[in-house]
Design a protein around this motif. Structure first.
Motif, PDB file in Angstrom:
ATOM      1  N   VAL A   5      -9.087  -6.185  -5.135  1.00 38.77           N
ATOM      2  CA  VAL A   5      -8.972  -7.577  -4.381  1.00 38.77           C
ATOM      3  C   VAL A   5      -7.525  -7.412  -3.633  1.00 38.77           C
ATOM      4  CG1 VAL A   5      -8.509  -9.754  -5.015  1.00 38.77           C
ATOM      5  CG2 VAL A   5     -10.533  -8.761  -5.798  1.00 38.77           C
ATOM      6  N   VAL A   6      -7.515  -7.973  -2.522  1.00 37.28           N
ATOM      7  CA  VAL A   6      -6.168  -8.181  -1.947  1.00 37.28           C
ATOM      8  C   VAL A   6      -5.750  -9.460  -1.738  1.00 37.28           C
ATOM      9  CG1 VAL A   6      -4.890  -7.639   0.365  1.00 37.28           C
ATOM     10  CG2 VAL A   6      -6.425  -6.023  -0.494  1.00 37.28           C
ATOM     11  N   ALA A   7      -4.386  -9.816  -2.418  1.00 41.73           N
ATOM     12  CA  ALA A   7      -3.876 -10.988  -2.454  1.00 41.73           C
ATOM     13  C   ALA A   7      -2.691 -11.275  -1.655  1.00 41.73           C
ATOM     14  CB  ALA A   7      -3.887 -11.515  -3.947  1.00 41.73           C
ATOM     15  N   ASP A   8      -2.889 -12.008  -0.548  1.00 42.86           N
ATOM     16  CA  ASP A   8      -1.706 -12.380   0.215  1.00 42.86           C
ATOM     17  C   ASP A   8      -1.920 -13.650   1.039  1.00 42.86           C
ATOM     18  OD1 ASP A   8       0.484 -11.885   2.531  1.00 42.86           O
ATOM     19  OD2 ASP A   8       0.811 -10.238   1.275  1.00 42.86           O
ATOM     20  N   ASP A   9      -0.831 -14.402   1.040  1.00 40.98           N
ATOM     21  CA  ASP A   9      -0.836 -15.445   1.889  1.00 40.98           C
ATOM     22  C   ASP A   9      -0.902 -15.528   3.360  1.00 40.98           C
ATOM     23  OD1 ASP A   9       1.721 -14.776   1.979  1.00 40.98           O
ATOM     24  OD2 ASP A   9       2.658 -17.107   1.602  1.00 40.98           O
ATOM     25  N   SER A  10      -0.582 -14.280   3.825  1.00 38.73           N
ATOM     26  CA  SER A  10      -0.618 -14.065   5.315  1.00 38.73           C
ATOM     27  C   SER A  10      -1.773 -13.548   5.670  1.00 38.73           C
ATOM     28  CB  SER A  10       0.550 -12.997   5.651  1.00 38.73           C
ATOM     29  OG  SER A  10       0.348 -12.446   6.999  1.00 38.73           O
ATOM     30  N   VAL A  16      -4.056  -6.204   7.250  1.00 36.13           N
ATOM     31  CA  VAL A  16      -3.628  -4.495   7.551  1.00 36.13           C
ATOM     32  C   VAL A  16      -3.779  -3.836   6.105  1.00 36.13           C
ATOM     33  CG1 VAL A  16      -1.237  -3.269   7.634  1.00 36.13           C
ATOM     34  CG2 VAL A  16      -1.803  -5.504   9.108  1.00 36.13           C
ATOM     35  N   ILE A  17      -3.371  -4.461   4.899  1.00 39.39           N
ATOM     36  CA  ILE A  17      -3.705  -4.142   3.694  1.00 39.39           C
ATOM     37  C   ILE A  17      -5.012  -3.400   3.521  1.00 39.39           C
ATOM     38  CG2 ILE A  17      -3.401  -4.192   1.216  1.00 39.39           C
ATOM     39  CD1 ILE A  17      -1.051  -6.197   1.709  1.00 39.39           C
ATOM     40  N   SER A  18      -5.952  -4.385   3.644  1.00 38.74           N
ATOM     41  CA  SER A  18      -7.296  -4.114   3.641  1.00 38.74           C
ATOM     42  C   SER A  18      -7.681  -2.936   4.299  1.00 38.74           C
ATOM     43  CB  SER A  18      -8.041  -5.355   3.710  1.00 38.74           C
ATOM     44  OG  SER A  18      -7.972  -6.609   3.135  1.00 38.74           O
ATOM     45  N   ASP A  19      -7.289  -2.947   5.608  1.00 38.78           N
ATOM     46  CA  ASP A  19      -7.743  -1.887   6.525  1.00 38.78           C
ATOM     47  C   ASP A  19      -7.229  -0.634   5.797  1.00 38.78           C
ATOM     48  OD1 ASP A  19      -8.894  -3.543   8.309  1.00 38.78           O
ATOM     49  OD2 ASP A  19      -7.477  -3.590   9.776  1.00 38.78           O
ATOM     50  N   SER A  46     -14.869  -8.530 -10.690  1.00 35.65           N
ATOM     51  CA  SER A  46     -14.461  -7.448 -11.613  1.00 35.65           C
ATOM     52  C   SER A  46     -13.837  -6.094 -10.820  1.00 35.65           C
ATOM     53  CB  SER A  46     -15.595  -7.013 -12.288  1.00 35.65           C
ATOM     54  OG  SER A  46     -15.893  -8.167 -13.239  1.00 35.65           O
ATOM     55  N   PRO A  47     -12.941  -6.216  -9.892  1.00 38.40           N
ATOM     56  CA  PRO A  47     -12.372  -5.209  -9.231  1.00 38.40           C
ATOM     57  C   PRO A  47     -11.588  -3.965 -10.203  1.00 38.40           C
ATOM     58  CG  PRO A  47     -10.704  -6.821  -8.984  1.00 38.40           C
ATOM     59  CD  PRO A  47     -12.021  -7.398  -9.855  1.00 38.40           C
ATOM     60  N   ASP A  48     -11.411  -2.910  -9.744  1.00 35.72           N
ATOM     61  CA  ASP A  48     -10.549  -1.938 -10.486  1.00 35.72           C
ATOM     62  C   ASP A  48      -9.132  -2.156 -10.485  1.00 35.72           C
ATOM     63  OD1 ASP A  48     -13.077  -0.122 -11.074  1.00 35.72           O
ATOM     64  OD2 ASP A  48     -13.010   0.185  -9.048  1.00 35.72           O
ATOM     65  N   VAL A  49      -8.893  -2.974  -9.387  1.00 36.01           N
ATOM     66  CA  VAL A  49      -7.243  -3.321  -9.092  1.00 36.01           C
ATOM     67  C   VAL A  49      -7.137  -4.364  -8.184  1.00 36.01           C
ATOM     68  CG1 VAL A  49      -7.484  -1.432  -7.187  1.00 36.01           C
ATOM     69  CG2 VAL A  49      -5.197  -1.922  -8.277  1.00 36.01           C
ATOM     70  N   VAL A  50      -5.979  -4.810  -8.426  1.00 34.04           N
ATOM     71  CA  VAL A  50      -5.511  -5.933  -7.506  1.00 34.04           C
ATOM     72  C   VAL A  50      -4.400  -5.677  -6.779  1.00 34.04           C
ATOM     73  CG1 VAL A  50      -5.101  -8.442  -7.317  1.00 34.04           C
ATOM     74  CG2 VAL A  50      -6.679  -7.660  -9.113  1.00 34.04           C
ATOM     75  N   THR A  51      -4.100  -5.944  -5.656  1.00 32.27           N
ATOM     76  CA  THR A  51      -2.700  -5.750  -4.983  1.00 32.27           C
ATOM     77  C   THR A  51      -2.517  -7.240  -4.727  1.00 32.27           C
ATOM     78  OG1 THR A  51      -3.471  -6.029  -2.552  1.00 32.27           O
ATOM     79  CG2 THR A  51      -3.382  -3.657  -3.398  1.00 32.27           C
ATOM     80  N   MET A  52      -1.122  -7.675  -5.250  1.00 26.52           N
ATOM     81  CA  MET A  52      -0.827  -8.900  -5.332  1.00 26.52           C
ATOM     82  C   MET A  52       0.554  -9.140  -4.689  1.00 26.52           C
ATOM     83  SD  MET A  52      -1.936 -11.721  -6.978  1.00 26.52           S
ATOM     84  CE  MET A  52      -2.643 -11.230  -8.432  1.00 26.52           C
ATOM     85  N   ASP A  53       0.505 -10.213  -3.620  1.00 27.99           N
ATOM     86  CA  ASP A  53       1.655 -10.625  -3.087  1.00 27.99           C
ATOM     87  C   ASP A  53       2.635 -11.408  -4.097  1.00 27.99           C
ATOM     88  OD1 ASP A  53       3.594 -11.161  -1.309  1.00 27.99           O
ATOM     89  OD2 ASP A  53       2.756 -12.947  -0.180  1.00 27.99           O
ATOM     90  N   VAL A  54       3.959 -11.434  -4.153  1.00 34.47           N
ATOM     91  CA  VAL A  54       4.609 -12.222  -4.865  1.00 34.47           C
ATOM     92  C   VAL A  54       4.842 -13.649  -4.535  1.00 34.47           C
ATOM     93  CG1 VAL A  54       7.228 -12.331  -5.830  1.00 34.47           C
ATOM     94  CG2 VAL A  54       6.226 -10.125  -5.530  1.00 34.47           C
ATOM     95  N   GLU A  55       5.237 -14.072  -3.558  1.00 38.09           N
ATOM     96  CA  GLU A  55       5.328 -15.588  -3.022  1.00 38.09           C
ATOM     97  C   GLU A  55       3.997 -15.984  -2.488  1.00 38.09           C
ATOM     98  OE1 GLU A  55       7.456 -17.420  -3.785  1.00 38.09           O
ATOM     99  OE2 GLU A  55       8.881 -15.875  -5.069  1.00 38.09           O
ATOM    100  N   MET A  56       3.526 -16.788  -3.071  1.00 35.80           N
ATOM    101  CA  MET A  56       2.126 -17.394  -2.426  1.00 35.80           C
ATOM    102  C   MET A  56       2.125 -19.032  -2.827  1.00 35.80           C
ATOM    103  SD  MET A  56      -0.811 -14.388  -2.954  1.00 35.80           S
ATOM    104  CE  MET A  56      -0.585 -14.491  -4.704  1.00 35.80           C
TER     105      MET A  56
END
Length: 361
Positions: A5-10, A16-19, A46-56
């Motif tokens: 799962v990719v989490a980012d407010d942008s 970019v990250i998903s690609d 239920s993903p294996d990993v999350v990329t998480m932005d800090v400020e959202m």
């Protein structure tokens, strides 16, 4: 296939990250614009990993990590901007259960992220393998551990007077993914009576190592700082390799050692490299040495452990069960030059036992 799962407010950064992850063979099962959506996506997919932005907005990355660890523990990699404020926030996220962090590049983001894509994919894959279950989340925090030892009877390892230890011991610690809290825990339980000179190499970008050193200093009886070129340290002092620079021992005399920082090419694809520090120490230090490899991805530290063992130093590796990523310890163990393989909770005692007066390596 690893799922993320990719989490980012942008929306741009999400793409970019998903690609990058998709191109690296990682399936992005959902994108989130804020922490609240990230938590919901984790529960749903239920993903294996999350990329998480800090400020959202609505819910920031720290709150989201806390929610994820409470509701559905999942490995989280924080993606942090390269600022002092974000360094503090990134470490707070680690305290809440995030496995590690990756610094977003500045400048032309799309070009820079593309340049770092292999590194990002490798780190996401490694973080996805981390154990963030109940046992992992219940490990003691470095500060709480120190407070507990200050208010209870000391263990046999910490109760020994200074006379029971060998003179002028040096401790070298190497770690990577999942390592910051492990290093803090070890240092919080290291008795000042042992009078170590401590060199710490944690794979971490520049701008974050000073804060990391300050955190260790706050939780340890040792005087800990980020390394600067030409620094000298003696007993009871520790330095952390500065992000983006190798730290090598340049001089050793009568219990005091000096380091120099270099921008030589990466070793094992990293800078600072554990191997550089350990190997240089083995060349110059003629007093007792103990090398420790903690959790981390890759093989950095394996050659350093061999160097330390070649000069009759003591060597310890963290076991698989308590390692977030069992890459570096595994490679070190495979050399055949590791004396003991220990869970993180037993490593401080293991270190102390190597420098008890009369210890046999």
């Amino acid at each position: 296939m690893t799922s993320a799962v990719v989490a980012d407010d942008s929306h741009f950064m999400q793409s970019v990250i998903s690609d990058i992850l998709e191109d690296g063979g990682i399936e992005v099962v959902a994108q989130a614009r804020n922490g609240k959506e990230a938590v919901e996506a984790v529960i749903e997919h239920s993903p294996d990993v999350v990329t998480m932005d800090v400020e959202m907005p609505e819910m920031n990355g720290i709150e989201a990590v806390e929610q994820i660890m409470a509701r559905q523990p999942t490995p989280v990699l924080m993606l942090s901007a390269h600022t002092d404020e974000n360094a503090d926030v990134s470490f707070q996220a680690l305290d809440k259960g995030a496995v590690d962090f990756f610094t977003k590049p500045g400048g032309e983001v799309s070009m820079e992220m593309s340049r770092l894509k292999d590194q990002l994919v490798e780190m996401v894959r490694s973080v996805a393998k981390a154990d963030v279950g109940e046992a992992s989340r219940s490990r003691p925090d470095a500060r709480s551990t120190r407070q507990q030892t200050e208010t209870t009877e000391p263990t046999s390892a910490t109760a020994s007077p200074a006379a029971d230890y060998v003179e002028n011991p040096t401790l070298l610690i190497g770690s990577s993914t999942g390592g910051p809290k492990m290093v803090e825990q070890v240092m919080s339980q290291l008795p000042i009576e042992a009078d170590f000179r401590v060199l710490i190499v944690q794979h971490m970008p520049g701008g974050f190592t000073e804060r990391f050193a300050n955190r260790i200093n706050e939780g340890s009886d040792y005087e800990v700082s980020e390394a600067a070129d030409g620094d000298r340290i003696g007993g009871g002092e520790a330095i952390v390799a500065a992000g983006g620079k190798h730290m090598v021992v340049s001089n050793y005399h009568k219990g005091r050692l000096r380091v120099k920082l270099t921008e030589d090419p990466p070793v094992n694809s990293v800078r600072p490299a554990v191997d550089m520090t350990m190997s240089s120490a083995a060349e110059l230090i003629d007093d007792p040495m103990t090398g420790v490899i903690l959790t981390g991805m890759g093989e950095d530290g394996a050659a350093g452990i061999k160097s330390i063992k070649a000069v009759d130093g003591a060597t310890i590796a963290q076991n698989e069960e308590t390692s977030a990523v069992f890459g570096m310890p595994k490679r070190a163990i495979e050399t055949g030059f590791v004396d003991e393989v220990l869970p993180i909770g037993e490593i401080p005692d293991g270190i102390v036992n190597t420098v008890k007066d009369g210890a046999k390596h």
